[in-house]
Scaffold this motif. Structure first.
Motif, PDB file in Angstrom:
ATOM      1  N   THR A 150       0.843  -1.196   0.000  1.00 31.12           N
ATOM      2  CA  THR A 150       0.000   0.000   0.000  1.00 31.12           C
ATOM      3  C   THR A 150       0.878   1.245   0.000  1.00 31.12           C
ATOM      4  N   HIS A 162      -8.465   4.345  -1.576  1.00 32.04           N
ATOM      5  CA  HIS A 162      -8.526   3.916  -0.177  1.00 32.04           C
ATOM      6  C   HIS A 162      -9.965   4.000   0.355  1.00 32.04           C
ATOM      7  N   GLY A 213      -3.164   1.423  -4.218  1.00 28.55           N
ATOM      8  CA  GLY A 213      -3.323   2.837  -3.914  1.00 28.55           C
ATOM      9  C   GLY A 213      -2.975   3.724  -5.091  1.00 28.55           C
ATOM     10  N   ASP A 255      -0.543   4.682  -0.671  1.00 31.15           N
ATOM     11  CA  ASP A 255      -1.278   5.958  -0.643  1.00 31.15           C
ATOM     12  C   ASP A 255      -1.498   6.485   0.773  1.00 31.15           C
TER      13      ASP A 255
END
Length: 437
Positions: A157, A276, A253, A159
């Protein structure tokens, strides 16, 4: 026991009634004004499906191949932190339900179960979602542990360089461990089922992060993440993960199609187009709107997954038409989890599968690969019904659907699709999505 849930919306309403407000808002809420949360739904509703009849749909399949593995549906239970707040052992129940339906489950680094417990839950595919911590040694240990426990793919991930401002959590005083105020205690009394289950199981704990970081408490989840996650993460860090992980690597993301070239250069296998779930950048573009640009940029060279706001089988069909290989769901299965654990999650997955089957058959798609852009029209937003010449040209260059004249009934214009790119992509003899684990 399941009572009266016939849609994900039904599960959400039941969860709202059964969970204390501070827990429901943690699951349900977004960042800032929650503009992105709303836009995810609005954008999906702008994509209209084109039925195709008569077509022989006597034999249909939802089977899909991802990274060389065959799954029964193009659905993935995506990573959701703190699932144990919805239901004790929530991560394990999600993994078991996914296993029963032969779809992947992605375990979050912010899970409330150990990696060992999730790895042992059912015989289905488990993937692991990785955060890159300030202390890189922590991330390195998690990668090694995921490999040793047999997790089949890694989702990194990216973001969360800074946490979104989740105002519902701030107003409710949501923290770990839970801190009890008079309002929260009153909410416990009003939700005895949740209170008794939580009392028996103990309050949820971020097991993976606690084991690696020795966490004791944090004022809010956002503050915890801000203290531990590294805002300096860039593609060099993804390259480091690529070198350390020899299985399928997915970056989650993504909203900027301009990043595709770098992902290909590093050797990433897939991307998750994601805002998200509206929990980070308030005002971000809806993923369904940007998805076609990603497909146009990467062709068949990357497996494209998408999440954020998907609640129905028709939503999944929309994503498949616009270039996704599969859809990750998050809140949909958390709402179900809160209603009855594994049994309810399994029921929710069956609902999504049934809804997708209806869309698939009425649209004339005998297989998942048959979905393409010719099966949708995208209605223009009411606030800008007449596109400028520049706006009309830009989508064609970036892979969006082209524009067409307003229909004769006075409705908003529906662009006609380009000649399907997706079929061209499928003509490639070997893609990353066919790579064997």
């Amino acid at each position: 026991m399941i009572h009266g849930q016939h849609s994900i919306a039904d599960f959400r309403e039941t969860a709202r009634r059964r969970l204390p407000r501070f827990v429901f808002d943690f699951i349900d809420g977004g960042s800032g004004t929650e503009n992105t949360l709303a836009e995810n739904r609005t954008a999906l509703d702008r994509v209209r499906l084109v039925g195709s009849a008569p077509t022989d749909i006597s034999s249909c399949s939802q089977s899909v191949s991802l990274f060389g593995q065959r799954y029964d549906r193009p659905i993935i239970i995506g990573p959701t932190g703190l699932a144990g707040a919805a239901w004790p052992c929530g991560d394990v129940d999600l993994a078991r339900a996914a296993s029963a339906h032969n779809i992947p489950f992605v375990m979050s680094t912010a899970a409330t179960a150990t990696m060992e417990a999730v790895a042992a839950a059912g015989n289905g595919a488990k993937w692991f979602q990785l955060y890159i911590f300030k202390d890189r040694a922590v991330s390195k240990r998690l990668v090694a542990k995921a490999r040793d426990l047999g997790f089949g793919a890694l989702e990194v991930t990216v973001d969360n360089a800074i946490p979104g401002r989740r105002l519902r959590d701030a107003k409710n005083g949501f923290s770990l461990p839970f801190r009890w105020s008079p309002a929260k205690l009153a909410s416990l009394a009003a939700h005895p089922g949740w209170s008794l289950r939580t009392a028996r199981a103990g309050p949820p704990r971020l097991e993976v992060m606690a084991a690696e970081l020795g966490l004791e408490k944090a004022d809010t989840i956002a503050e915890l993440m801000q203290a531990q996650l590294d805002p300096s993460v860039d593609w060099e860090d993804i390259k480091w993960v690529r070198d350390a992980w020899d299985g399928p690597l997915v970056v989650k993301g993504m909203l900027d199609p301009g990043q595709v070239a770098k992902a290909l250069e590093i050797g990433v296998d897939g991307l998750v187009i994601s805002n998200h779930g509206g929990r980070q950048l308030d005002g971000a573009i809806a993923t369904i709107d940007i998805l076609p640009e990603f497909r146009a940029e990467c062709g068949s060279r990357l497996t494209l997954l998408v999440d954020s706001g998907f609640r129905t089988g028709s939503d999944i069909a929309r994503a498949l038409c616009l270039g996704a290989d599969a859809v990750q769901v998050g809140r949909a299965t958390l709402y179900a989890l809160a209603c009855g654990g594994e049994e309810s999650v399994s029921h929710a997955l069956s609902i999504l599968g049934s809804e997708l089957n209806v869309a698939q058959m009425l649209m004339g798609a005998r297989t998942v690969k048959d979905f393409d852009q010719s099966m949708v029209r995208c209605r223009l937003a009411p606030e800008n019904p007449e596109p400028t010449a520049t706006a009309a040209a830009a989508p064609r260059q970036s892979g969006h659907l082209s524009t067409a004249a307003e229909n004769t009934h006075g409705a908003l214009p529906y662009p006609a699709p380009q000649a399907s790119r997706k079929r061209e992509f499928q003509a490639s003899s070997k893609t990353n999505s066919e790579r064997i684990i």
